[in-house]
Structures are given as structure tokens and as C-alpha cells.
Design a protein around this motif. Structure first.
Motif, PDB file in Angstrom:
ATOM      1  N   GLU A  31     -11.833 -29.708  17.865  1.00 40.19           N
ATOM      2  CA  GLU A  31     -12.236 -28.680  16.901  1.00 40.19           C
ATOM      3  C   GLU A  31     -11.028 -27.857  16.490  1.00 40.19           C
ATOM      4  N   TRP A  32     -11.125 -27.239  15.338  1.00 37.36           N
ATOM      5  CA  TRP A  32     -10.033 -26.417  14.822  1.00 37.36           C
ATOM      6  C   TRP A  32      -9.836 -25.207  15.722  1.00 37.36           C
ATOM      7  N   GLN A  33      -8.562 -24.954  16.081  1.00 40.51           N
ATOM      8  CA  GLN A  33      -8.210 -23.849  16.951  1.00 40.51           C
ATOM      9  C   GLN A  33      -7.463 -22.780  16.156  1.00 40.51           C
ATOM     10  N   ARG A  34      -7.880 -21.517  16.345  1.00 39.39           N
ATOM     11  CA  ARG A  34      -7.195 -20.430  15.647  1.00 39.39           C
ATOM     12  C   ARG A  34      -5.859 -20.144  16.306  1.00 39.39           C
ATOM     13  N   ASN A  35      -4.820 -20.043  15.498  1.00 38.88           N
ATOM     14  CA  ASN A  35      -3.476 -19.681  15.945  1.00 38.88           C
ATOM     15  C   ASN A  35      -2.914 -18.680  14.950  1.00 38.88           C
ATOM     16  N   GLU A  36      -2.922 -17.409  15.348  1.00 41.24           N
ATOM     17  CA  GLU A  36      -2.549 -16.314  14.453  1.00 41.24           C
ATOM     18  C   GLU A  36      -3.453 -16.358  13.217  1.00 41.24           C
ATOM     19  N   SER A  37      -2.880 -16.558  12.034  1.00 39.18           N
ATOM     20  CA  SER A  37      -3.686 -16.509  10.816  1.00 39.18           C
ATOM     21  C   SER A  37      -4.111 -17.887  10.315  1.00 39.18           C
ATOM     22  N   VAL A  38      -3.855 -18.929  11.090  1.00 42.20           N
ATOM     23  CA  VAL A  38      -4.198 -20.286  10.650  1.00 42.20           C
ATOM     24  C   VAL A  38      -5.074 -20.960  11.699  1.00 42.20           C
ATOM     25  N   ARG A  39      -5.658 -22.080  11.307  1.00 45.17           N
ATOM     26  CA  ARG A  39      -6.402 -22.914  12.241  1.00 45.17           C
ATOM     27  C   ARG A  39      -5.712 -24.267  12.331  1.00 45.17           C
ATOM     28  N   GLN A  40      -5.665 -24.828  13.527  1.00 43.11           N
ATOM     29  CA  GLN A  40      -4.939 -26.068  13.751  1.00 43.11           C
ATOM     30  C   GLN A  40      -5.829 -27.081  14.448  1.00 43.11           C
ATOM     31  N   LEU A  41      -5.595 -28.365  14.120  1.00 39.09           N
ATOM     32  CA  LEU A  41      -6.305 -29.466  14.765  1.00 39.09           C
ATOM     33  C   LEU A  41      -5.285 -30.533  15.124  1.00 39.09           C
ATOM     34  N   ALA A  42      -5.255 -30.933  16.388  1.00 40.45           N
ATOM     35  CA  ALA A  42      -4.343 -31.989  16.827  1.00 40.45           C
ATOM     36  C   ALA A  42      -4.961 -33.346  16.521  1.00 40.45           C
ATOM     37  N   VAL A  43      -4.181 -34.244  15.957  1.00 44.72           N
ATOM     38  CA  VAL A  43      -4.670 -35.581  15.596  1.00 44.72           C
ATOM     39  C   VAL A  43      -3.743 -36.629  16.194  1.00 44.72           C
ATOM     40  N   PRO A  44      -4.256 -37.837  16.462  1.00 41.64           N
ATOM     41  CA  PRO A  44      -3.415 -38.903  17.027  1.00 41.64           C
ATOM     42  C   PRO A  44      -2.300 -39.302  16.064  1.00 41.64           C
ATOM     43  N   LEU A  68      -3.622 -42.453  26.014  1.00 38.13           N
ATOM     44  CA  LEU A  68      -5.070 -42.637  25.904  1.00 38.13           C
ATOM     45  C   LEU A  68      -5.797 -41.326  25.629  1.00 38.13           C
ATOM     46  N   ILE A  69      -5.448 -40.270  26.377  1.00 36.38           N
ATOM     47  CA  ILE A  69      -6.201 -39.027  26.204  1.00 36.38           C
ATOM     48  C   ILE A  69      -5.853 -38.333  24.896  1.00 36.38           C
ATOM     49  N   THR A  70      -4.761 -38.725  24.243  1.00 35.93           N
ATOM     50  CA  THR A  70      -4.480 -38.214  22.904  1.00 35.93           C
ATOM     51  C   THR A  70      -4.983 -39.173  21.827  1.00 35.93           C
ATOM     52  N   ARG A  71      -5.774 -40.176  22.272  1.00 30.00           N
ATOM     53  CA  ARG A  71      -6.553 -41.046  21.371  1.00 30.00           C
ATOM     54  C   ARG A  71      -5.699 -41.919  20.471  1.00 30.00           C
ATOM     55  N   ASN A  72      -4.559 -42.314  20.972  1.00 33.39           N
ATOM     56  CA  ASN A  72      -3.722 -43.251  20.236  1.00 33.39           C
ATOM     57  C   ASN A  72      -4.054 -44.685  20.637  1.00 33.39           C
ATOM     58  N   ALA A  73      -3.715 -45.631  19.776  1.00 32.55           N
ATOM     59  CA  ALA A  73      -3.710 -47.039  20.165  1.00 32.55           C
ATOM     60  C   ALA A  73      -2.396 -47.293  20.878  1.00 32.55           C
ATOM     61  N   ALA A 104     -10.351 -50.215  24.427  1.00 34.71           N
ATOM     62  CA  ALA A 104      -9.879 -50.950  23.248  1.00 34.71           C
ATOM     63  C   ALA A 104      -8.515 -50.458  22.779  1.00 34.71           C
ATOM     64  N   GLY A 105      -8.070 -49.316  23.309  1.00 26.71           N
ATOM     65  CA  GLY A 105      -6.811 -48.729  22.865  1.00 26.71           C
ATOM     66  C   GLY A 105      -5.618 -49.151  23.691  1.00 26.71           C
ATOM     67  N   ILE A 106      -5.742 -50.247  24.463  1.00 22.46           N
ATOM     68  CA  ILE A 106      -4.646 -50.706  25.316  1.00 22.46           C
ATOM     69  C   ILE A 106      -4.295 -52.149  24.985  1.00 22.46           C
ATOM     70  N   SER A 107      -3.047 -52.382  24.642  1.00 21.11           N
ATOM     71  CA  SER A 107      -2.511 -53.745  24.506  1.00 21.11           C
ATOM     72  C   SER A 107      -1.264 -53.813  25.365  1.00 21.11           C
ATOM     73  N   ALA A 125       5.286 -49.211  15.581  1.00 20.18           N
ATOM     74  CA  ALA A 125       4.927 -47.983  16.292  1.00 20.18           C
ATOM     75  C   ALA A 125       5.008 -46.751  15.387  1.00 20.18           C
ATOM     76  N   ASP A 126       4.079 -45.826  15.628  1.00 20.10           N
ATOM     77  CA  ASP A 126       4.097 -44.529  14.951  1.00 20.10           C
ATOM     78  C   ASP A 126       4.703 -43.443  15.838  1.00 20.10           C
ATOM     79  N   THR A 127       4.801 -43.724  17.118  1.00 23.60           N
ATOM     80  CA  THR A 127       5.460 -42.835  18.072  1.00 23.60           C
ATOM     81  C   THR A 127       5.845 -43.685  19.276  1.00 23.60           C
TER      82      THR A 127
END
Length: 219
Positions: A31-44, A68-73, A104-107, A125-127
Motif C-alpha cells: 500500500e502507498w506509504q506517506r513520506n512527508e508530503s508524498v506517498r510512495q509505493l515500492a515495486v519489484p 523473493l520477498i521483494t517479488r522479483n523473478a 514460480a519466481g525461481i530459476s 536482468a533488471d537488477t
């Protein structure tokens, strides 16, 4: 290590602590988290490439679990030194929860260094999370796309600092503790000191250390 891995993987408190310290909240990806005057959402990031080392079994699990816990492949290059530990973890995840997005996120694959197919996979790779020697890390970096963020763990430079001038310093205790740390994982772990810096009578410590090493390695 395998007994410890089971405890680590099932410790929710450790994983929540990791998310809070790294992302600011255990809900940062939900869910979106408030940080000062903005809201942030972490995505894979997408596809996370892991180049693992096999010096101790738990090291590879640390890397894969974070992916895995950051929901990446997760695309995993198995280490030649220990190709089984992370592979068996992946097989277990599939057997226990094969319909889970996490499974399914492990190769997990192995290929020799600088293999053509391996370099092509790295290029997807993206990271990246890279473990190992400076040479191994440099080789993988060269196969990554220029804009790919990369976290590296290595090469290791671990040391022990011993102050024998402190009040109450015990020469025999210092030698015993250093012998244990030096021989831990037979010098394979990143926490095994490669050098010792001694303030005080280093020659006396060296003499006691030889005896302590004999006792520790023959215990």
C-alpha cells in the motif's frame, strides 16, 4: 547450516525487520506509504540476477530470499563450489508450493564463467546481486546492461583487531578466541579473519595462538 537455514526461513520477525530497515515499512509493497508530503509505493525491479558463492550454504539463501520477498523473478547462477544448496531449496519450494508465485519466481542454473548462453541470460536482468571474487564480479558486471543497478558482496577483506594493552586482557583467552574465529568454516566464510592486527606483545600471542589452533582444530 541446514538446521540454521530452516530456522531463518521460518522466522517472520527477521523478515519483517528486514523490510522495515530496507524499505521503511512491512507494508511498503502492499500500500502507498506517506513520506512527508508524498506517498510512495515500492515495486519489484523485474528479473533479479543472483551470482552466488558456495563458501557457506546460507549465503546463497540470503540473496535469493531477498529477491523473493521483494517479488522479483529470480535468475540464479549456482556456484560450482556448492551447486546443491540453493538448487535443493528451489526444488523444495516447488514440491511444497508449486502453485505459489514465490515458487514460480525461481530459476536456478549453472554455467561456466563467460559462457555465451550465460552472458545472454545475464543481459536479461533488471537488477543484480553479485557475490564472489573481484574477478568474478567484474566478469558479470561486463555482461549486465549499463543501466542495471547492481549490489556486490566481495571480495572479502575480513580482519581481527586485538588490544592486549587493555586492563584485564587475557592472552590465552585472546589466542583461543582468535583460533576459533580463524578456523571457523575452515577460512571459507566472509567472517573468518584473514589478518590480525595486534596492539601489544604480538610475539607472545603468536606463540599461544599456535597452541590454541592445535587445540581447536583437534577438538
Amino acid at each position: 547450516d541446514y538446521a540454521g537455514i530452516g530456522g531463518y526461513l521460518t522466522s517472520r520477525a527477521d523478515h519483517y525487520q528486514l523490510l522495515r530497515s530496507e524499505l521503511g515499512s512491512v507494508h511498503a509493497m502492499d500500500e502507498w506509504q506517506r513520506n512527508e508530503s508524498v506517498r510512495q509505493l515500492a515495486v519489484p525491479r523485474g528479473t533479479a540476477f543472483h551470482s552466488l558463492v558456495g563458501n557457506i550454504p546460507v549465503a546463497g539463501l540470503y540473496s535469493v530470499l531477498r529477491g523473493l520477498i521483494t517479488r522479483n523473478a529470480n535468475l540464479i547462477k549456482l556456484p560450482s563450489r556448492d551447486p546443491l544448496s540453493v538448487y535443493l531449496f528451489a526444488r523444495t519450494a516447488i514440491e511444497v508450493a508449486g502453485d505459489s508465485p514465490l515458487a514460480a519466481g525461481i530459476s536456478a542454473l549453472y554455467w561456466p564463467r563467460e559462457h555465451e548462453v550465460g552472458n545472454r541470460l545475464i543481459g536479461l536482468a533488471d537488477t543484480a546481486c553479485l557475490w564472489g571474487s573481484g574477478e568474478a564480479i567484474s566478469q558479470v558486471r561486463s555482461a549486465l546492461r549499463p543501466n542495471v543497478p547492481c549490489v556486490t558482496f566481495g571480495p572479502r577483506r575480513s580482519c581481527a583487531v586485538i588490544d592486549l594493552t587493555m586492563a584485564g586482557a587475557d592472552l590465552d583467552d585472546a589466542a583461543r578466541r582468535l583460533a576459533i574465529e580463524v578456523s571457523f568454516y575452515n577460512q571459507a566464510a566472509c567472517l573468518s579473519p584473514l589478518r590480525a592486527y595486534v596492539l601489544g606483545d604480538a610475539a607472545a600471542l603468536q606463540e599461544r595462538l599456535a597452541l590454541a589452533m592445535h587445540e581447536v582444530t583437534n577438538a
